[in-house]
Design a protein around this motif. Structure first.
Motif, mmCIF file in Angstrom:
data_model
loop_
_atom_site.group_PDB
_atom_site.id
_atom_site.type_symbol
_atom_site.label_atom_id
_atom_site.label_comp_id
_atom_site.label_asym_id
_atom_site.label_seq_id
_atom_site.Cartn_x
_atom_site.Cartn_y
_atom_site.Cartn_z
ATOM 1 N N ARG A 25 15.213 -66.356 1.169
ATOM 2 C CA ARG A 25 16.212 -65.341 1.712
ATOM 3 C C ARG A 25 15.610 -64.163 2.099
ATOM 4 N N GLN A 26 16.165 -63.690 2.771
ATOM 5 C CA GLN A 26 15.636 -62.212 3.636
ATOM 6 C C GLN A 26 15.224 -61.067 2.635
ATOM 7 N N TYR A 27 14.205 -60.323 2.542
ATOM 8 C CA TYR A 27 14.108 -59.305 1.435
ATOM 9 C C TYR A 27 14.766 -57.933 1.952
ATOM 10 N N TYR A 28 15.702 -57.787 1.085
ATOM 11 C CA TYR A 28 16.189 -56.348 1.360
ATOM 12 C C TYR A 28 16.212 -55.916 -0.262
ATOM 13 N N GLU A 36 14.032 -58.672 -10.370
ATOM 14 C CA GLU A 36 13.230 -58.405 -9.361
ATOM 15 C C GLU A 36 13.365 -56.953 -8.601
ATOM 16 N N LYS A 37 14.317 -56.467 -8.818
ATOM 17 C CA LYS A 37 14.725 -55.104 -8.317
ATOM 18 C C LYS A 37 13.946 -53.958 -9.426
ATOM 19 N N SER A 38 13.751 -54.317 -10.336
ATOM 20 C CA SER A 38 12.994 -53.615 -11.582
ATOM 21 C C SER A 38 11.203 -53.499 -11.031
ATOM 22 N N TRP A 39 10.826 -54.154 -10.232
ATOM 23 C CA TRP A 39 9.546 -53.954 -9.981
ATOM 24 C C TRP A 39 8.874 -54.225 -8.582
ATOM 25 N N ASP A 42 9.136 -50.970 -6.053
ATOM 26 C CA ASP A 42 8.187 -50.158 -6.499
ATOM 27 C C ASP A 42 6.639 -50.329 -6.171
ATOM 28 N N ILE A 43 6.442 -51.661 -6.076
ATOM 29 C CA ILE A 43 4.991 -52.144 -5.693
ATOM 30 C C ILE A 43 4.791 -52.402 -4.134
ATOM 31 N N PHE A 44 5.782 -53.121 -3.758
ATOM 32 C CA PHE A 44 5.664 -53.881 -2.184
ATOM 33 C C PHE A 44 6.153 -52.614 -1.274
ATOM 34 N N GLY A 45 7.061 -51.740 -1.422
ATOM 35 C CA GLY A 45 7.726 -50.798 -0.674
ATOM 36 C C GLY A 45 6.886 -49.782 -0.035
ATOM 37 N N PRO A 46 5.923 -49.350 -0.784
ATOM 38 C CA PRO A 46 4.975 -48.356 0.123
ATOM 39 C C PRO A 46 4.122 -49.050 1.142
ATOM 40 N N VAL A 47 3.608 -50.409 0.586
ATOM 41 C CA VAL A 47 2.850 -51.088 1.403
ATOM 42 C C VAL A 47 3.589 -51.282 2.893
ATOM 43 N N GLN A 48 4.857 -51.895 2.724
ATOM 44 C CA GLN A 48 5.586 -52.186 3.725
ATOM 45 C C GLN A 48 5.877 -51.084 4.709
ATOM 46 N N LYS A 49 6.293 -49.926 4.115
ATOM 47 C CA LYS A 49 6.434 -48.888 5.083
ATOM 48 C C LYS A 49 5.122 -48.181 5.740
ATOM 49 N N ALA A 50 3.933 -48.568 4.998
ATOM 50 C CA ALA A 50 2.676 -48.001 5.767
ATOM 51 C C ALA A 50 2.113 -48.880 6.677
ATOM 52 N N TYR A 51 2.307 -50.467 6.317
ATOM 53 C CA TYR A 51 1.673 -51.442 7.602
ATOM 54 C C TYR A 51 2.475 -52.285 7.976
ATOM 55 N N MET A 52 3.783 -52.381 7.856
ATOM 56 C CA MET A 52 4.628 -53.412 8.268
ATOM 57 C C MET A 52 5.690 -53.051 9.021
ATOM 58 N N TYR A 61 10.637 -62.419 3.484
ATOM 59 C CA TYR A 61 11.553 -63.531 3.039
ATOM 60 C C TYR A 61 10.936 -63.701 1.772
ATOM 61 N N LEU A 62 12.014 -63.869 0.813
ATOM 62 C CA LEU A 62 11.562 -64.180 -0.731
ATOM 63 C C LEU A 62 12.150 -65.579 -0.869
ATOM 64 N N GLN A 63 11.519 -66.313 -1.800
ATOM 65 C CA GLN A 63 12.190 -67.443 -2.267
ATOM 66 C C GLN A 63 13.350 -67.374 -2.647
ATOM 67 N N GLU A 64 14.272 -68.561 -2.482
ATOM 68 C CA GLU A 64 15.880 -68.343 -2.588
ATOM 69 C C GLU A 64 16.023 -68.153 -4.248
ATOM 70 N N ASP A 65 15.622 -68.732 -5.017
ATOM 71 C CA ASP A 65 15.988 -68.760 -6.380
ATOM 72 C C ASP A 65 15.348 -67.449 -7.011
ATOM 73 N N PRO A 66 16.039 -66.840 -7.765
ATOM 74 C CA PRO A 66 15.579 -65.586 -8.421
ATOM 75 C C PRO A 66 14.239 -65.925 -9.285
ATOM 76 N N LEU A 67 13.502 -64.831 -9.204
ATOM 77 C CA LEU A 67 12.260 -64.739 -9.987
ATOM 78 C C LEU A 67 12.440 -64.754 -11.544
ATOM 79 N N PRO A 68 11.763 -65.314 -12.476
ATOM 80 C CA PRO A 68 12.045 -65.431 -13.793
ATOM 81 C C PRO A 68 11.754 -63.796 -14.296
ATOM 82 N N HIS A 69 12.258 -63.629 -15.601
ATOM 83 C CA HIS A 69 12.079 -62.164 -15.977
ATOM 84 C C HIS A 69 10.788 -61.848 -16.582
#
Length: 105
Positions: A25-28, A36-39, A42-52, A61-69
């Motif tokens: 699924r597309q990453y939004y 997933e929203k809890s972490w 915060d980690i990927f956002g600055p990298v995405q904004k700076a380099y992507m 894209y993320l895997q379709e199934d939600p990540l475990p807690h």
């Protein structure tokens, strides 16, 4: 076969087809599951904004199934819409707060 060298020579032809993304699924950041929203943003956002974001935003894209807690790593795939055959594998590590990006051709 090269005589006396124990080597074989093979010809490889580049495959420009893109793999299907049926199980992704597309990453939004606003549409992530709560665990997933809890972490991830915060980690990927600055990298995405700076380099992507240049020359155009990388589609992530993320895997379709939600990540475990208790997930410690998020695996994502990125692609530039204009570049066929070029992918990025993205690993987001929760405990170390590190993002690793690999270019796959």
């Amino acid at each position: 076969r090269l005589v006396g060298r124990s080597h074989d020579i093979a010809s490889w032809i580049k495959d420009d087809r893109l793999p299907p993304l049926d199980h992704f699924r597309q990453y939004y950041p606003n549409e992530l599951f709560p665990q997933e929203k809890s972490w991830i943003p915060d980690i990927f956002g600055p990298v995405q904004k700076a380099y992507m974001m240049f020359p155009q935003p990388l589609e992530v894209y993320l895997q379709e199934d939600p990540l475990p807690h208790d997930a410690t790593v998020a695996y994502m795939v990125g692609k530039q819409p204009s570049q066929t055959g070029v992918w990025k594998e993205i690993f987001v590590y929760r405990a170390r707060r590190v993002v690793e990006v690999y270019r796959i051709e």
